[in-house]
Structures are given as C-alpha cells and as structure tokens.
Design a protein around this motif. Sequence first.
Motif, PDB file in Angstrom:
ATOM      1  N   ASP A  27       0.846  -1.198   0.000  1.00  8.42           N
ATOM      2  CA  ASP A  27       0.000   0.000   0.000  1.00  8.42           C
ATOM      3  C   ASP A  27       0.874   1.238   0.000  1.00  8.42           C
ATOM      4  O   ASP A  27       2.005   1.216   0.489  1.00  8.42           O
ATOM      5  CB  ASP A  27      -0.899   0.006   1.244  1.00  8.42           C
ATOM      6  CG  ASP A  27      -2.092   0.935   1.121  1.00  8.42           C
ATOM      7  OD1 ASP A  27      -2.315   1.493   0.028  1.00  8.42           O
ATOM      8  OD2 ASP A  27      -2.816   1.085   2.116  1.00  8.42           O
ATOM      9  N   VAL A  28       0.335   2.334  -0.548  1.00  5.97           N
ATOM     10  CA  VAL A  28       0.961   3.645  -0.440  1.00  5.97           C
ATOM     11  C   VAL A  28       0.202   4.368   0.658  1.00  5.97           C
ATOM     12  O   VAL A  28      -0.975   4.670   0.513  1.00  5.97           O
ATOM     13  CB  VAL A  28       0.890   4.427  -1.769  1.00  5.97           C
ATOM     14  CG1 VAL A  28       1.474   5.816  -1.606  1.00  5.97           C
ATOM     15  CG2 VAL A  28       1.608   3.671  -2.878  1.00  5.97           C
ATOM     16  N   ILE A  29       0.864   4.622   1.787  1.00 10.09           N
ATOM     17  CA  ILE A  29       0.221   5.233   2.941  1.00 10.09           C
ATOM     18  C   ILE A  29       0.068   6.733   2.732  1.00 10.09           C
ATOM     19  O   ILE A  29      -1.000   7.293   2.968  1.00 10.09           O
ATOM     20  CB  ILE A  29       1.016   4.957   4.232  1.00 10.09           C
ATOM     21  CG1 ILE A  29       1.208   3.447   4.439  1.00 10.09           C
ATOM     22  CG2 ILE A  29       0.344   5.597   5.438  1.00 10.09           C
ATOM     23  CD1 ILE A  29      -0.067   2.644   4.528  1.00 10.09           C
ATOM     24  N   SER A  30       1.133   7.395   2.282  1.00  7.92           N
ATOM     25  CA  SER A  30       1.071   8.834   2.020  1.00  7.92           C
ATOM     26  C   SER A  30       2.171   9.217   1.048  1.00  7.92           C
ATOM     27  O   SER A  30       3.161   8.501   0.902  1.00  7.92           O
ATOM     28  CB  SER A  30       1.214   9.634   3.320  1.00  7.92           C
ATOM     29  OG  SER A  30       2.493   9.454   3.871  1.00  7.92           O
ATOM     30  N   PHE A  31       1.973  10.354   0.406  1.00 11.02           N
ATOM     31  CA  PHE A  31       3.022  10.867  -0.462  1.00 11.02           C
ATOM     32  C   PHE A  31       2.851  12.366  -0.639  1.00 11.02           C
ATOM     33  O   PHE A  31       1.743  12.889  -0.657  1.00 11.02           O
ATOM     34  CB  PHE A  31       3.062  10.150  -1.821  1.00 11.02           C
ATOM     35  CG  PHE A  31       1.830  10.317  -2.653  1.00 11.02           C
ATOM     36  CD1 PHE A  31       1.733  11.318  -3.596  1.00 11.02           C
ATOM     37  CD2 PHE A  31       0.757   9.456  -2.487  1.00 11.02           C
ATOM     38  CE1 PHE A  31       0.593  11.467  -4.364  1.00 11.02           C
ATOM     39  CE2 PHE A  31      -0.385   9.588  -3.249  1.00 11.02           C
ATOM     40  CZ  PHE A  31      -0.469  10.601  -4.194  1.00 11.02           C
ATOM     41  N   ASP A  32       3.964  13.053  -0.697  1.00  9.28           N
ATOM     42  CA  ASP A  32       4.029  14.469  -1.029  1.00  9.28           C
ATOM     43  C   ASP A  32       5.409  14.712  -1.639  1.00  9.28           C
ATOM     44  O   ASP A  32       6.212  13.790  -1.716  1.00  9.28           O
ATOM     45  CB  ASP A  32       3.730  15.356   0.196  1.00  9.28           C
ATOM     46  CG  ASP A  32       4.721  15.225   1.330  1.00  9.28           C
ATOM     47  OD1 ASP A  32       5.949  15.249   1.082  1.00  9.28           O
ATOM     48  OD2 ASP A  32       4.279  15.105   2.481  1.00  9.28           O
ATOM     49  N   PRO A  33       5.722  15.924  -2.087  1.00  8.79           N
ATOM     50  CA  PRO A  33       7.006  16.156  -2.771  1.00  8.79           C
ATOM     51  C   PRO A  33       8.250  15.895  -1.924  1.00  8.79           C
ATOM     52  O   PRO A  33       9.338  15.752  -2.467  1.00  8.79           O
ATOM     53  CB  PRO A  33       6.926  17.627  -3.174  1.00  8.79           C
ATOM     54  CG  PRO A  33       5.462  17.906  -3.296  1.00  8.79           C
ATOM     55  CD  PRO A  33       4.821  17.084  -2.217  1.00  8.79           C
ATOM     56  N   LYS A  34       8.108  15.802  -0.596  1.00 11.07           N
ATOM     57  CA  LYS A  34       9.278  15.593   0.258  1.00 11.07           C
ATOM     58  C   LYS A  34       9.338  14.204   0.898  1.00 11.07           C
ATOM     59  O   LYS A  34      10.386  13.818   1.404  1.00 11.07           O
ATOM     60  CB  LYS A  34       9.322  16.651   1.356  1.00 11.07           C
ATOM     61  CG  LYS A  34       9.534  18.053   0.807  1.00 11.07           C
ATOM     62  CD  LYS A  34       9.985  18.977   1.893  1.00 11.07           C
ATOM     63  CE  LYS A  34      10.251  20.358   1.342  1.00 11.07           C
ATOM     64  NZ  LYS A  34      11.555  20.481   0.750  1.00 11.07           N
ATOM     65  N   GLU A  35       8.222  13.447   0.874  1.00 12.90           N
ATOM     66  CA  GLU A  35       8.218  12.144   1.543  1.00 12.90           C
ATOM     67  C   GLU A  35       7.162  11.217   0.951  1.00 12.90           C
ATOM     68  O   GLU A  35       6.054  11.639   0.670  1.00 12.90           O
ATOM     69  CB  GLU A  35       7.943  12.337   3.038  1.00 12.90           C
ATOM     70  CG  GLU A  35       7.875  11.046   3.814  1.00 12.90           C
ATOM     71  CD  GLU A  35       7.543  11.278   5.268  1.00 12.90           C
ATOM     72  OE1 GLU A  35       8.490  11.416   6.051  1.00 12.90           O
ATOM     73  OE2 GLU A  35       6.344  11.340   5.603  1.00 12.90           O
ATOM     74  N   ILE A  36       7.540   9.952   0.791  1.00 13.59           N
ATOM     75  CA  ILE A  36       6.614   8.901   0.380  1.00 13.59           C
ATOM     76  C   ILE A  36       6.710   7.788   1.413  1.00 13.59           C
ATOM     77  O   ILE A  36       7.815   7.380   1.786  1.00 13.59           O
ATOM     78  CB  ILE A  36       6.955   8.361  -1.027  1.00 13.59           C
ATOM     79  CG1 ILE A  36       6.841   9.480  -2.066  1.00 13.59           C
ATOM     80  CG2 ILE A  36       6.051   7.184  -1.395  1.00 13.59           C
ATOM     81  CD1 ILE A  36       7.323   9.106  -3.448  1.00 13.59           C
ATOM     82  N   LEU A  37       5.561   7.308   1.875  1.00 11.98           N
ATOM     83  CA  LEU A  37       5.527   6.245   2.869  1.00 11.98           C
ATOM     84  C   LEU A  37       4.826   5.035   2.251  1.00 11.98           C
ATOM     85  O   LEU A  37       3.662   5.115   1.870  1.00 11.98           O
ATOM     86  CB  LEU A  37       4.796   6.706   4.126  1.00 11.98           C
ATOM     87  CG  LEU A  37       4.788   5.752   5.305  1.00 11.98           C
ATOM     88  CD1 LEU A  37       6.211   5.438   5.766  1.00 11.98           C
ATOM     89  CD2 LEU A  37       3.997   6.358   6.462  1.00 11.98           C
ATOM     90  N   LEU A  38       5.577   3.922   2.134  1.00 14.64           N
ATOM     91  CA  LEU A  38       5.067   2.698   1.526  1.00 14.64           C
ATOM     92  C   LEU A  38       5.002   1.583   2.559  1.00 14.64           C
ATOM     93  O   LEU A  38       5.916   1.434   3.371  1.00 14.64           O
ATOM     94  CB  LEU A  38       5.985   2.232   0.392  1.00 14.64           C
ATOM     95  CG  LEU A  38       6.274   3.195  -0.747  1.00 14.64           C
ATOM     96  CD1 LEU A  38       7.301   2.578  -1.697  1.00 14.64           C
ATOM     97  CD2 LEU A  38       5.005   3.551  -1.487  1.00 14.64           C
ATOM     98  N   GLU A  39       3.937   0.782   2.498  1.00 12.28           N
ATOM     99  CA  GLU A  39       3.888  -0.453   3.272  1.00 12.28           C
ATOM    100  C   GLU A  39       4.352  -1.552   2.328  1.00 12.28           C
ATOM    101  O   GLU A  39       3.723  -1.813   1.303  1.00 12.28           O
ATOM    102  CB  GLU A  39       2.478  -0.741   3.774  1.00 12.28           C
ATOM    103  CG  GLU A  39       2.398  -1.997   4.597  1.00 12.28           C
ATOM    104  CD  GLU A  39       0.997  -2.309   5.079  1.00 12.28           C
ATOM    105  OE1 GLU A  39       0.842  -3.355   5.735  1.00 12.28           O
ATOM    106  OE2 GLU A  39       0.064  -1.544   4.799  1.00 12.28           O
TER     107      GLU A  39
END
Length: 94
Positions: A27-39
Amino acid sequence: MEERSAAKSHKIILGNRRTGNFTGVRDVISFDPKEILLETEMGMLQIKGEDLHVSRLTLDKGEVDVQGIVTSMVYSEVENYGKKAENFLGKLFR
C-alpha cells in the motif's frame, strides 16, 4: 507473527537517486514532494527527498515507480500502519 522468509518478494532498483522501481508494495500510505511512505512486504519504507512523485502505481501487482531526488530510505517494523489509522479515524467519527 509471520516470518519474513514467508513474505513475498520485495525489490528496490534505484537509478542515480532519481528514479526508483519498487516491488512487493502492499500500500501507499502517504506521499508528497518531500516524503513517500510505503507499506512493503519487508515493513514500512519511508522515502525522503525533493520533488518526489509516484509516476506509476500498480497495487494489484505490488509495483510502484517513483521519480525525484531521493535523499534517504528507511525501513521500520511497524505492521498494518494503514489499518491502525483507519480504525482510529473510524472511532473518531462514530
């Protein structure tokens, strides 16, 4: 608790710190131009950088492509991060 050896395959291909191909993404938990959080199959993966964006997302195959300038990638062992957040929000808005 399931063992990591029983987990599906997870692979990272990072080219010149500007393009990344990830497999084994749940899953992709969150993303923005400075950080991406992947499970991922191997735990939570935090990708930090500049001008980051998800250029391709195919969750049924567990594949994600990222572009931008990658400055760091860090794994954590937090399991089911997204599900815990959903449960919290569900309780909050009942």
